[in-house]
Motif scaffolding. Sequence first.
Motif, PDB file in Angstrom:
ATOM      1  N   LYS A   1      16.652 -22.257 -34.164  1.00  0.00           N
ATOM      2  CA  LYS A   1      16.421 -22.231 -32.796  1.00  0.00           C
ATOM      3  C   LYS A   1      16.584 -20.821 -32.318  1.00  0.00           C
ATOM      4  O   LYS A   1      16.316 -20.160 -31.065  1.00  0.00           O
ATOM      5  CB  LYS A   1      17.605 -22.916 -31.907  1.00  0.00           C
ATOM      6  CG  LYS A   1      18.847 -22.830 -32.410  1.00  0.00           C
ATOM      7  CD  LYS A   1      19.857 -23.946 -31.690  1.00  0.00           C
ATOM      8  CE  LYS A   1      21.262 -23.455 -32.079  1.00  0.00           C
ATOM      9  NZ  LYS A   1      22.129 -24.588 -31.343  1.00  0.00           N
ATOM     10  N   LYS A   2      17.097 -19.862 -33.084  1.00  0.00           N
ATOM     11  CA  LYS A   2      17.227 -18.497 -32.667  1.00  0.00           C
ATOM     12  C   LYS A   2      15.890 -17.964 -32.929  1.00  0.00           C
ATOM     13  O   LYS A   2      15.904 -16.760 -32.508  1.00  0.00           O
ATOM     14  CB  LYS A   2      18.470 -17.939 -33.403  1.00  0.00           C
ATOM     15  CG  LYS A   2      19.907 -18.686 -33.048  1.00  0.00           C
ATOM     16  CD  LYS A   2      20.984 -18.083 -33.741  1.00  0.00           C
ATOM     17  CE  LYS A   2      22.021 -18.502 -33.248  1.00  0.00           C
ATOM     18  NZ  LYS A   2      23.375 -17.924 -33.836  1.00  0.00           N
ATOM     19  N   GLN A   3      15.000 -18.382 -33.514  1.00  0.00           N
ATOM     20  CA  GLN A   3      13.440 -17.548 -33.620  1.00  0.00           C
ATOM     21  C   GLN A   3      13.077 -17.477 -32.554  1.00  0.00           C
ATOM     22  O   GLN A   3      13.057 -18.539 -31.486  1.00  0.00           O
ATOM     23  CB  GLN A   3      12.759 -18.381 -34.577  1.00  0.00           C
ATOM     24  CG  GLN A   3      13.221 -18.789 -35.924  1.00  0.00           C
ATOM     25  CD  GLN A   3      13.120 -17.408 -36.832  1.00  0.00           C
ATOM     26  OE1 GLN A   3      12.534 -16.248 -36.451  1.00  0.00           O
ATOM     27  NE2 GLN A   3      13.938 -17.051 -37.988  1.00  0.00           N
ATOM     28  N   GLU A   4      12.444 -16.489 -31.768  1.00  0.00           N
ATOM     29  CA  GLU A   4      11.673 -16.288 -30.845  1.00  0.00           C
ATOM     30  C   GLU A   4      10.455 -17.129 -30.700  1.00  0.00           C
ATOM     31  O   GLU A   4      10.237 -17.844 -29.713  1.00  0.00           O
ATOM     32  CB  GLU A   4      11.404 -14.897 -30.424  1.00  0.00           C
ATOM     33  CG  GLU A   4      10.767 -14.366 -29.152  1.00  0.00           C
ATOM     34  CD  GLU A   4      10.661 -12.846 -29.051  1.00  0.00           C
ATOM     35  OE1 GLU A   4       9.713 -12.719 -28.321  1.00  0.00           O
ATOM     36  OE2 GLU A   4      11.437 -12.114 -29.436  1.00  0.00           O
ATOM     37  N   LYS A   5       9.807 -17.171 -31.751  1.00  0.00           N
ATOM     38  CA  LYS A   5       8.469 -18.031 -31.684  1.00  0.00           C
ATOM     39  C   LYS A   5       8.366 -18.495 -33.321  1.00  0.00           C
ATOM     40  O   LYS A   5       8.677 -17.934 -34.193  1.00  0.00           O
ATOM     41  CB  LYS A   5       7.324 -16.983 -31.480  1.00  0.00           C
ATOM     42  CG  LYS A   5       5.998 -17.872 -31.572  1.00  0.00           C
ATOM     43  CD  LYS A   5       4.816 -16.975 -30.767  1.00  0.00           C
ATOM     44  CE  LYS A   5       3.488 -17.828 -30.972  1.00  0.00           C
ATOM     45  NZ  LYS A   5       2.560 -16.837 -30.478  1.00  0.00           N
TER      46      LYS A   5
END
Length: 119
Positions: free
Chosen positions: A87-91
């Motif tokens: 969930k901390k990935q931007e995309k």
Amino acid sequence: MTELVIKRVYEEVLPTDGYRILVDRLWPRGISKETAKIDEWNKEVAPSIALRKWFNHDPEKWHEFSKKYIAELQANNIAETFWEAHKKQEKIALVYAAKDEKHCHPLVLLKYLKSVTKK
């Protein structure tokens, strides 16, 4: 908020793809790991082998396949675990190999992950 997209592994890899996760149980035919530029291979979010074989890319079974696949995701909390880890990935690009872009499991996975993120 993480942006989720789907992309065929055979399409050109772009810097705008984000974190590329292969969501198939089998490695795509005819493509090397260097060419695919996959950041992660997550087989756990793919349909079970039995479900994949039953579906056999038959558009007539698409509706039933989608229901069964969602049931698998719900039963194992796999999607929730996947989301917590990423969930901390931007995309995130959910990468797959299927030829039929209208009847492929990443469409179901994408919709389901988006529903999980709203909770």
